[in-house]
Scaffold this active site. Structure first.
Site, PDB file in Angstrom:
ATOM      1  N   ASP A   1       0.810  -1.217   0.000  1.00 49.22           N
ATOM      2  CA  ASP A   1       0.000   0.000   0.000  1.00 49.22           C
ATOM      3  C   ASP A   1       0.842   1.264   0.000  1.00 49.22           C
ATOM      4  OD1 ASP A   1      -2.308  -1.512   0.023  1.00 49.22           O
ATOM      5  OD2 ASP A   1      -2.495  -1.495   2.198  1.00 49.22           O
TER       6      ASP A   1
ATOM      7  N   ASP B   1      -7.474   1.262  11.599  1.00 51.34           N
ATOM      8  CA  ASP B   1      -6.292   2.113  11.666  1.00 51.34           C
ATOM      9  C   ASP B   1      -6.529   3.506  11.100  1.00 51.34           C
ATOM     10  OD1 ASP B   1      -4.613   0.426  13.025  1.00 51.34           O
ATOM     11  OD2 ASP B   1      -3.808  -0.522  11.221  1.00 51.34           O
TER      12      ASP B   1
ATOM     13  N   ARG C   1      -0.259   2.721  16.809  1.00 52.71           N
ATOM     14  CA  ARG C   1      -0.773   3.797  15.961  1.00 52.71           C
ATOM     15  C   ARG C   1      -0.680   5.186  16.584  1.00 52.71           C
ATOM     16  NH1 ARG C   1       0.726   0.654  12.301  1.00 52.71           N
ATOM     17  NH2 ARG C   1      -0.844  -0.513  11.139  1.00 52.71           N
TER      18      ARG C   1
ATOM     19  N   SER D   1      -2.015  -9.635   4.366  1.00 58.74           N
ATOM     20  CA  SER D   1      -1.644  -8.314   4.852  1.00 58.74           C
ATOM     21  C   SER D   1      -1.127  -8.490   6.276  1.00 58.74           C
ATOM     22  CB  SER D   1      -2.851  -7.371   4.833  1.00 58.74           C
ATOM     23  OG  SER D   1      -2.512  -6.117   5.388  1.00 58.74           O
TER      24      SER D   1
END
Length: 423
Positions: free
Chosen positions: A13, A122, A93, A173
């Site tokens: 990504d 996220d 995060r 992923s």
């Protein structure tokens, strides 16, 4: 030219995003790779970013901050989302968001970017944290905006000669840091399908470990924080790395979870978190010695709220400060040592001790040293039952026209017959 700071992981990504942001927004990309224990070659990832087209690439070592300010507070709180997920990705995060904002300020960037999808958690964690810390910065989320499938992204990367390691044959992923590894996509999207062996990287298959003998570790805590392993004081990130390796050899830490995402959908998530599983079990064990019954009862509620807050991206909130203040108060005497036994697929607590222990052998023993006042039990039971018997006599029994004993019908209703009055 104006710049944007991109949280660059080196994956599909964010690799595609470097080229796409330049085309879409005409912004130069500063790629920031943040090390939170990702177990990857950081320099290789940074070099790939400049190869793809980033005007600058940076590596930020966030491991110590991650452990000290995020992992340990969550461990002290006992924060496990929905009773299974130890919040590895979710904990990283807010730190990554803070570091992105710091770099953006240093570099004079006008925006920050991340590689989150439009239906994941996220995106919320990043956007809420960045908006809270720096509301003036624009947020760009290419994956959320471009509506490409993973197949489209792979094709885009091939067309533009973007070096990636993901292929259609390996569609997982993966996100990982010191505290855990998460895997999704591919066959894992079928909740009936057993995870294939190639999903796991940190843990061995417990079914193949008959040859391994159990091993023991002693974990020492100070105010709810692990400070030593087998009597040796080591940095937090090293302690976690050691337990990830050692517990992983026994297949400990595999989690297969149907998870309720913040955006309202259910997702199937596979996690590997050997150290987190062991340390949460050990921390709970030392709390069982040092916290009172009422502290433990109420802290279970706080732990659930704390986990939900982290999962929902509300780290930088007044509520977090309030909960954290309570958690820190509970940890004042949570010090001591826990002995854990690691065996095939299992972490077992086999010993615990603390100088602040509330366990009194004289009160607990059934042997000759028993100091418990058994005669006090009768009065205690009478007083404990007093509110129940008072309400029953004043309300419950008269309401059914009976003054005597209650019997449960087994169907959730109380039924009384005249024949039962003398039971």
């Amino acid at each position: 030219m104006a710049t944007v700071v991109l949280a660059y992981s080196g994956g599909l990504d964010t690799s595609v995003a470097i080229r796409w942001i330049k085309e879409k927004y005409d912004l130069d990309v500063i790629a920031v790779t943040i090390d939170v224990g990702n177990e990857r070659n950081m320099q290789e990832i940074a070099d790939r970013a400049t190869q793809i087209g980033a005007v600058k690439s940076m590596i930020v070592d966030g491991r110590e901050d991650f452990v000290r300010y995020f992992v340990w507070p969550a461990l002290q709180a006992g924060a496990i989302y929905e009773g299974q997920y130890p919040l590895a990705t979710a904990l990283a995060r807010p730190l990554i968001a803070r570091l992105l904002v710091e770099v953006a300020r240093q570099e004079g960037a006008v925006a920050v970017a991340h590689g989150c999808t439009g239906k994941g958690n996220d995106q919320v964690r990043f956007d809420v944290s960045i908006n809270t810390l720096a509301p003036d910065l624009k947020i760009i989320a290419p994956v959320r905006e471009w509506s490409m499938t993973r197949d489209n992204e792979i094709a885009y990367a091939a067309e533009h000669n973007i070096p990636i390691k993901v292929t259609n044959a390996s569609p997982y992923s993966v996100d990982q840091n010191l505290w855990g590894r998460s895997i999704e996509c591919g066959i894992l999207e079928d909740p009936w399908a057993e995870p294939p062996a190639d999903v796991f990287a940190w843990t061995d298959d417990p079914d193949t470990l008959d040859h391994l003998e159990p091993t023991y570790y002693e974990i020492s805590f100070q105010n709810g924080i692990p400070v030593a392993l087998n009597g040796e004081e080591i940095p937090g990130y090293a302690l976690i790395e050691t337990l990830n390796s050692e517990a992983g050899k026994y297949g400990i830490g595999r989690i297969d979870h149907i998870e309720n995402r913040l955006v309202g959908i259910k997702s199937r998530e596979i996690y590997e978190a050997p150290a987190a599983v062991v340390l949460h079990a050990a921390h709970s064990a030392i709390e069982s010695l040092t916290l009172s019954r009422e502290q433990i009862r109420f802290k279970e509620t706080i732990a659930s709220e704390y986990a939900r807050l982290i999962y929902n991206g509300q780290w930088y909130s007044a509520l977090h400060q309030d909960l954290a203040a309570y958690v820190q108060s509970t940890q004042r005497f949570v010090s001591g040592t826990v002995r854990v036994k690691l065996s095939r697929g299992r972490c077992q607590i086999v010993g615990r001790k603390s100088e602040h222990s509330l366990y009194d052998h004289g009160l607990a023993t059934y042997d000759s040293g028993d100091q418990f006042d058994h005669n006090a039990a009768l009065g205690f039971i009478k007083l404990w039952a007093l509110p129940l018997s008072t309400q029953a006599q004043a309300q419950l029994l008269p309401s059914i026209g009976f003054e005597g004993n209650l019997l449960n019908s087994g169907e959730g209703k109380v039924q009384i017959s005249s024949k039962q009055k003398n039971v």
